[in-house]
Each structure stands twice: as C-alpha cells, then as structure tokens.
Design a protein around this motif. Structure first.
Motif, PDB file in Angstrom:
ATOM      1  N   TYR A  34       0.842  -1.189   0.000  1.00 23.08           N
ATOM      2  CA  TYR A  34       0.000   0.000   0.000  1.00 23.08           C
ATOM      3  C   TYR A  34       0.882   1.247   0.000  1.00 23.08           C
ATOM      4  CZ  TYR A  34      -3.366  -3.362   1.971  1.00 23.08           C
ATOM      5  OH  TYR A  34      -4.160  -4.454   2.214  1.00 23.08           O
ATOM      6  N   ILE A  35       0.502   2.240  -0.772  1.00 27.50           N
ATOM      7  CA  ILE A  35       1.085   3.566  -0.592  1.00 27.50           C
ATOM      8  C   ILE A  35       0.457   4.161   0.663  1.00 27.50           C
ATOM      9  CG2 ILE A  35       1.268   5.910  -1.497  1.00 27.50           C
ATOM     10  CD1 ILE A  35       1.116   4.746  -4.300  1.00 27.50           C
ATOM     11  N   GLU A  36       1.291   4.587   1.615  1.00 25.02           N
ATOM     12  CA  GLU A  36       0.745   5.217   2.820  1.00 25.02           C
ATOM     13  C   GLU A  36       0.532   6.702   2.522  1.00 25.02           C
ATOM     14  OE1 GLU A  36      -0.528   6.374   5.208  1.00 25.02           O
ATOM     15  OE2 GLU A  36      -1.006   4.708   6.497  1.00 25.02           O
ATOM     16  N   GLY A  37      -0.618   6.993   1.941  1.00 21.10           N
ATOM     17  CA  GLY A  37      -0.922   8.339   1.487  1.00 21.10           C
ATOM     18  C   GLY A  37      -1.248   9.321   2.592  1.00 21.10           C
ATOM     19  N   MET A  38      -1.218   8.853   3.862  1.00 25.43           N
ATOM     20  CA  MET A  38      -1.468   9.727   5.002  1.00 25.43           C
ATOM     21  C   MET A  38      -0.268   9.804   5.942  1.00 25.43           C
ATOM     22  SD  MET A  38      -4.260  11.350   4.867  1.00 25.43           S
ATOM     23  CE  MET A  38      -4.315  11.905   6.560  1.00 25.43           C
ATOM     24  N   GLY A  41       1.756  22.730  -0.022  1.00 27.61           N
ATOM     25  CA  GLY A  41       2.821  21.796   0.309  1.00 27.61           C
ATOM     26  C   GLY A  41       2.367  20.369   0.031  1.00 27.61           C
ATOM     27  N   LEU A  42       2.811  19.429   0.869  1.00 27.68           N
ATOM     28  CA  LEU A  42       2.415  18.026   0.663  1.00 27.68           C
ATOM     29  C   LEU A  42       1.272  17.639   1.586  1.00 27.68           C
ATOM     30  CD1 LEU A  42       5.555  15.815  -0.091  1.00 27.68           C
ATOM     31  CD2 LEU A  42       3.454  16.059  -1.435  1.00 27.68           C
ATOM     32  N   ILE A  43       0.196  18.419   1.506  1.00 25.31           N
ATOM     33  CA  ILE A  43      -1.043  18.082   2.196  1.00 25.31           C
ATOM     34  C   ILE A  43      -2.175  18.608   1.323  1.00 25.31           C
ATOM     35  CG2 ILE A  43      -0.953  20.176   3.629  1.00 25.31           C
ATOM     36  CD1 ILE A  43      -2.323  18.515   5.863  1.00 25.31           C
ATOM     37  N   ALA A  44      -3.182  17.788   1.110  1.00 24.09           N
ATOM     38  CA  ALA A  44      -4.250  18.159   0.183  1.00 24.09           C
ATOM     39  C   ALA A  44      -5.519  17.398   0.527  1.00 24.09           C
ATOM     40  CB  ALA A  44      -3.827  17.882  -1.261  1.00 24.09           C
ATOM     41  N   ALA A  45      -6.603  17.812  -0.108  1.00 18.12           N
ATOM     42  CA  ALA A  45      -7.890  17.143   0.116  1.00 18.12           C
ATOM     43  C   ALA A  45      -8.788  17.334  -1.089  1.00 18.12           C
ATOM     44  CB  ALA A  45      -8.567  17.674   1.374  1.00 18.12           C
ATOM     45  N   ILE A  80     -11.688  13.514   1.209  1.00 20.78           N
ATOM     46  CA  ILE A  80     -10.592  12.556   1.141  1.00 20.78           C
ATOM     47  C   ILE A  80      -9.280  13.328   1.310  1.00 20.78           C
ATOM     48  CG2 ILE A  80      -9.478  10.756  -0.206  1.00 20.78           C
ATOM     49  CD1 ILE A  80     -12.404  10.166   0.583  1.00 20.78           C
ATOM     50  N   ALA A  81      -8.538  12.988   2.359  1.00 25.22           N
ATOM     51  CA  ALA A  81      -7.307  13.702   2.690  1.00 25.22           C
ATOM     52  C   ALA A  81      -6.092  12.943   2.172  1.00 25.22           C
ATOM     53  CB  ALA A  81      -7.209  13.888   4.201  1.00 25.22           C
ATOM     54  N   PHE A  82      -5.068  13.713   1.792  1.00 29.08           N
ATOM     55  CA  PHE A  82      -3.794  13.185   1.319  1.00 29.08           C
ATOM     56  C   PHE A  82      -2.672  13.883   2.077  1.00 29.08           C
ATOM     57  CE2 PHE A  82      -6.868  12.956  -2.058  1.00 29.08           C
ATOM     58  CZ  PHE A  82      -6.666  11.721  -2.650  1.00 29.08           C
ATOM     59  N   CYS A  83      -1.738  13.101   2.597  1.00 23.24           N
ATOM     60  CA  CYS A  83      -0.617  13.660   3.349  1.00 23.24           C
ATOM     61  C   CYS A  83       0.568  12.696   3.240  1.00 23.24           C
ATOM     62  CB  CYS A  83      -1.029  13.881   4.810  1.00 23.24           C
ATOM     63  SG  CYS A  83       0.162  14.750   5.826  1.00 23.24           S
ATOM     64  N   PRO A  84       1.104  12.508   2.031  1.00 23.39           N
ATOM     65  CA  PRO A  84       2.169  11.512   1.846  1.00 23.39           C
ATOM     66  C   PRO A  84       3.470  11.961   2.507  1.00 23.39           C
ATOM     67  CG  PRO A  84       1.829  12.764  -0.165  1.00 23.39           C
ATOM     68  CD  PRO A  84       0.738  13.179   0.774  1.00 23.39           C
ATOM     69  N   PRO A  85       4.378  11.036   2.774  1.00 21.76           N
ATOM     70  CA  PRO A  85       5.663  11.401   3.375  1.00 21.76           C
ATOM     71  C   PRO A  85       6.398  12.470   2.567  1.00 21.76           C
ATOM     72  CG  PRO A  85       5.351   9.023   3.463  1.00 21.76           C
ATOM     73  CD  PRO A  85       4.234   9.569   2.633  1.00 21.76           C
ATOM     74  N   LEU A  86       7.225  13.238   3.267  1.00 20.92           N
ATOM     75  CA  LEU A  86       7.963  14.312   2.601  1.00 20.92           C
ATOM     76  C   LEU A  86       8.915  13.791   1.535  1.00 20.92           C
ATOM     77  CD1 LEU A  86       8.933  16.810   5.462  1.00 20.92           C
ATOM     78  CD2 LEU A  86       6.821  16.688   4.124  1.00 20.92           C
ATOM     79  N   ILE A  87       9.291  12.522   1.605  1.00 20.40           N
ATOM     80  CA  ILE A  87      10.233  11.945   0.645  1.00 20.40           C
ATOM     81  C   ILE A  87       9.566  11.470  -0.642  1.00 20.40           C
ATOM     82  CG2 ILE A  87      11.832  11.217   2.458  1.00 20.40           C
ATOM     83  CD1 ILE A  87      10.698   8.341   2.056  1.00 20.40           C
ATOM     84  N   THR A  88       8.263  11.619  -0.763  1.00 20.45           N
ATOM     85  CA  THR A  88       7.526  11.110  -1.919  1.00 20.45           C
ATOM     86  C   THR A  88       8.030  11.744  -3.213  1.00 20.45           C
ATOM     87  OG1 THR A  88       5.570  10.827  -0.516  1.00 20.45           O
ATOM     88  CG2 THR A  88       5.217  10.797  -2.888  1.00 20.45           C
ATOM     89  N   LYS A 142       7.912  12.430  -7.563  1.00 17.96           N
ATOM     90  CA  LYS A 142       6.906  12.796  -8.561  1.00 17.96           C
ATOM     91  C   LYS A 142       6.233  11.548  -9.132  1.00 17.96           C
ATOM     92  CE  LYS A 142       6.284  15.269 -12.939  1.00 17.96           C
ATOM     93  NZ  LYS A 142       6.962  16.059 -14.019  1.00 17.96           N
ATOM     94  N   GLU A 143       7.016  10.512  -9.394  1.00 19.52           N
ATOM     95  CA  GLU A 143       6.459   9.269  -9.943  1.00 19.52           C
ATOM     96  C   GLU A 143       5.479   8.631  -8.961  1.00 19.52           C
ATOM     97  OE1 GLU A 143       9.792  10.602 -12.032  1.00 19.52           O
ATOM     98  OE2 GLU A 143       9.709  10.089  -9.883  1.00 19.52           O
ATOM     99  N   GLN A 144       5.801   8.678  -7.686  1.00 12.91           N
ATOM    100  CA  GLN A 144       4.903   8.113  -6.675  1.00 12.91           C
ATOM    101  C   GLN A 144       3.629   8.940  -6.535  1.00 12.91           C
ATOM    102  OE1 GLN A 144       7.852   8.065  -3.577  1.00 12.91           O
ATOM    103  NE2 GLN A 144       8.246   5.873  -3.802  1.00 12.91           N
ATOM    104  N   ILE A 145       3.740  10.241  -6.725  1.00 13.29           N
ATOM    105  CA  ILE A 145       2.551  11.092  -6.705  1.00 13.29           C
ATOM    106  C   ILE A 145       1.636  10.751  -7.866  1.00 13.29           C
ATOM    107  CG2 ILE A 145       1.769  13.476  -7.067  1.00 13.29           C
ATOM    108  CD1 ILE A 145       4.147  14.321  -5.251  1.00 13.29           C
ATOM    109  N   LEU A 146       2.213  10.479  -9.021  1.00 18.55           N
ATOM    110  CA  LEU A 146       1.403  10.040 -10.164  1.00 18.55           C
ATOM    111  C   LEU A 146       0.701   8.727  -9.856  1.00 18.55           C
ATOM    112  CD1 LEU A 146       3.833  10.904 -13.109  1.00 18.55           C
ATOM    113  CD2 LEU A 146       1.667  12.046 -12.547  1.00 18.55           C
ATOM    114  N   ASP A 147       1.356   7.847  -9.117  1.00 14.10           N
ATOM    115  CA  ASP A 147       0.746   6.568  -8.725  1.00 14.10           C
ATOM    116  C   ASP A 147      -0.405   6.811  -7.747  1.00 14.10           C
ATOM    117  OD1 ASP A 147       0.318   3.872  -8.629  1.00 14.10           O
ATOM    118  OD2 ASP A 147       2.167   3.374  -7.571  1.00 14.10           O
TER     119      ASP A 147
END
Length: 456
Positions: free
Chosen positions: A50-54, A378-382, A423-431, A433-438
């Motif tokens: 799983y991508i831990e999107g939070m 930043g790297l937090i969205a909804a 729906i909230a998104f808060c992926p790790p700071l190391i994410t 661009k390719e993982q964001i597309l995923d």
C-alpha cells in the motif's frame, strides 16, 4: 465474524481497544494488520503493498525504514536508554533538541517543554498559560477560544479545544472555560457574493464579539492550527490570520499555534506559521518532529511567558508539572536526527515542489461531478466530495460516500483518509513525482468506482 479474519486479527479483536473505531463493527470486520514498511509503502500480513498516502497519521515524514533514525535510536538505547529531566537533572539529547527547536522556531522563543504527544502538549500549553496568569495576578483570565472543526487532541483539556463532535460526544466535553468560534472554510461557509477578505473580516469580528461577550479580562488565549488538518485540510481564507491576530493583540489574548501537523515542512515551509505569517506566543509541535519513530512532542514558549513562570516556580518552590518521559533521551535522539535529515536533504523545499505535482494531479479531477473542491498546500491536500456540484450540497448521510471511496482506494493499494466526505492526502515528505502520479492513478480508480456505485 468474517471467516477470512486471520488468527492474528482474531487476537486483535479479542484484546485491543482501537481509537477512532466503532468497536462493534470492528468485531465483525477485524483489522488490516500491517507487518512492515519500506519508504512510502507499507505491507500487510499477506504481503500486499500500500502507498501510505497519510504518512501514517500525518506524521511519517521520512518514510517507514529510515536507517539513520533506526541507528540513532539503537545508539541511544545502548548509551542511555532512559533518564529524566526532573529536579535539576538533564541529558545531552534533550538539551540539543531543545536548542535546535529554539533555533528553528519561526519567531523568537525562549524555552521548550517536552511531552509524549500533541494532545499532552496542547494540554500542557493550557496549564502553562493558567499558571502564568496566576503568577501575574490575573487569576480570572483563563478562558480559551478555539474553533469548530479544529483538532487539538484527546485529553480532557485538548479534546475540549477540539471542535469535532466525535471527540466530545459521550465524554461530557467540552469542559467549562473553552469556547469555539466558526470554522474558517470559505468554500463551505462563505456567503454568496462575499470575497475571502470580507469573509475573514466577518470571522475576525465574530472572534472580537466573543471576547467582548465573555469579557477580555477572562479570555487567556486563542488556539488554532495554521491550516486545519483533521477537520478536513482546511486552508485559511485570505488575510485570516492577520485579522485574527490583530483582534488577539487588541485584547491581550495569547496566540497558540498548533503545528502538530503543519510543522517541519508539511506546508512547504518549515512551519505553517511561516506560511501564514503567524507570530505565536506559544508553539506546539509533534508528529513530524520524530517522523513518529518515537513518541515526542514539544511546547515552545516566548521569553515573557517563561519569565513569569520562572518567578511563580520560585515563589511556590517548584514547577509542579512533568511526565516520566519528558524529553526522553531515545525520542530526543531520534527527533534530532530526523530534523537533521529534513534539513540536509532539503525536504521542506521538496515538499513545496512535489506539492505542486500533487495538487496538479488532484485538480485534474476538479470537473468530476462528485468533486466539489480540491485544496491543499505543500504536501497536504484534500478532495471534498459533494452530492451536487453546482449547489455544493452534501450527501444525505455524511461519511458514507467518503468511507466507500477510501475503502476502494485501499483495495487498490492506497491508504488515505476520509474526513466525512472529504478525502485527505498527506504523503511522506520523501515522496517522488512518480509516486505522486501513482497516488493520482489509484485515487482515480477509486473515484470512478465510487461514481458507478452511486449511479446504481
């Protein structure tokens, strides 16, 4: 009970009481048992990825297997696994972490008090302010103003500050002396024809009226998250914090910035207070402080507050507040290493640039009939889901659609979080661009399936 529940999951059901969970529903469905983590990914007991999107709980900045954090914990465990900071005692990791936090703070701060969680930190912030006002001869100045939809924790005091009904129903909360003003969400609560600036004026006037009604001599502090996380990733409207702070200064009301989610790069700057030009008297941090590899939080106070507290502790003979694990050496060592990595790898800037990709991807769904608003920084969205895009009408049963979409996302290997129908998104700071597309791709699958489900 579901026949597919494993023996480990059955043990979970038998012995573990879960936070934020319907206990009866949990008896039927059981848990998703996560066994290991690698980067931004986690793997369940069956090996599914799983991508831990939070980021776990808005917190794992560096991903789930950072070797430097592991080594920092191991080294400290072998050197000094525990010591306290009571009664004139101290240790190197606690001292160094306090110094680093003071140097990083977005405004001048004087002292740091460590706790184990953001809830305890906000609880401590209130105690410090009460203690200080007693010290300066203002024992009646104790009321705290928070906001509806705010999240500040789950202790008796911090859950009272929280403005979410689920944290108060059944607990006889909020406690006396805590008051709430409106949630600053322009999309949902702005009036027809009202600009964001006018909306901020209205909210500032509401705060001023609340202070006047309660009596300025009784109101001690206003607490707020720079952006509201668990309330739905709500960004403040234009000039909101400027106007709110002006009201607070006018009536000698302290400003507490709850940076538990926003701190250490999440908003694309080191602190949300920098993002929104907040000048707090008290600053609270946790979560990304240690990437949640160890439980730790901190309260930063300015010099004026410290001097009054110091005088009071001298008059009373002690400062009678503390936790066994305050400034725990292992947690402090891990937090130190974590902050060094964030700085060395320029992850604050990384969050800002990758956040542009995240919002761009999510904005591609803005025309979808279920999508009311896409928001973030930043790297937090909804993504807020609506029943009617034109009128912004909510679904008749709040949370049902959001839960369904989050479940479908999890099915496709993306862990996110529904806050009612947001729906909230808060992926790790190391994410990357390719993982964001995923993330975008897996969310799209869930959104499409949710749309089909609703059309049946």
């Amino acid at each position: 009970m579901n026949n597919n529940v494993t023996s480990l999951a059955k043990s979970d059901i038998q012995y573990l009481l879960h936070p934020y969970t319907d206990a009866r529903a949990h008896e039927e469905c059981g848990p998703l048992v996560i066994e290991r983590g690698q980067g931004i990914y986690v793997y369940d007991a069956d090996g599914k990825q799983y991508i831990e999107g939070m980021s776990g709980l808005w917190s794992v900045a560096l991903g789930f297997n950072n070797e430097r954090l592991i080594q920092a914990a191991e080294k400290q465990l072998r050197t000094l696994p525990f010591y306290h900071v009571f009664n004139h005692k101290s240790h190197t990791p606690g001292i160094e972490l306090a110094e680093l936090l003071i140097n990083l703070a977005p405004v001048p701060m004087s002292k740091v008090f460590f706790t184990n969680s953001g809830s305890e930190a906000n609880d401590t912030a209130i105690k410090l302010i009460w203690y200080r006002n007693n010290a300066i001869g203002k024992p009646e100045k104790k009321k705290i103003i928070s906001r509806q939809n705010a999240y500040h924790g789950v202790t008796i005091a911090s859950a009272s500050l929280t403005g979410l009904p689920a944290n108060q129903r059944g607990f006889d909360l909020p406690m006396a002396g805590v008051h709430h003003v409106s949630c600053p969400h322009f999309y949902r609560y702005g009036l027809p024809g009202e600009t964001e600036d006018e909306y901020s004026d209205r909210l500032a006037k509401e705060l001023e009226n609340k202070i006047i009604v309660e009596g300025p001599e009784t109101v001690a502090a206003f607490i707020g998250e720079p952006l509201m996380g668990a309330g739905g990733v709500l960004l403040p409207p234009k000039n909101y914090w400027k106007k709110i702070q002006a009201v607070c200064r006018k009536y000698d009301v302290l400003v507490i910035a709850d940076e538990v989610i926003c701190g250490f790069g999440r908003t694309g700057l080191m602190f949300g207070s920098e993002t929104y030009d907040i000048h707090p008297d008290v600053l609270v941090v946790s979560k990304q402080l240690s990437s949640s590899y160890q439980p730790i939080a901190a309260v930063l106070i300015n010099e004026d507050i410290y001097q009054d507290i110091a005088d009071q502790s001298h008059a009373l003979g002690t400062f009678g507040h503390g936790l066994t694990a305050t400034a725990h050496p292992v947690a402090s060592a891990v937090a130190l290493e974590n902050l060094k990595i964030i700085q060395e790898e320029d992850l604050v800037l990384h969050a800002a640039t990758k956040g542009v990709h995240l919002r761009s991807g999510l904005n591609s769904f803005a025309s979808h009939p279920l999508v009311g608003e896409v928001r973030g920084i930043g790297l937090i969205a909804a993504v807020e889901l609506v029943a009617n895009k034109e009128t912004k009408e909510k679904f008749k049963k709040p949370g049902v659609v959001g839960r369904y979409l989050a479940a479908r996302a999890q099915h496709h290997g993306l862990i996110t979080r529904n806050i009612a129908d947001t729906i909230a998104f808060c992926p790790p700071l190391i994410t990357t661009k390719e993982q964001i597309l995923d993330i975008q791709y897996r969310f799209e699958l869930a959104l499409h399936e949710t749309d089909k489900w609703l059309r049946r």
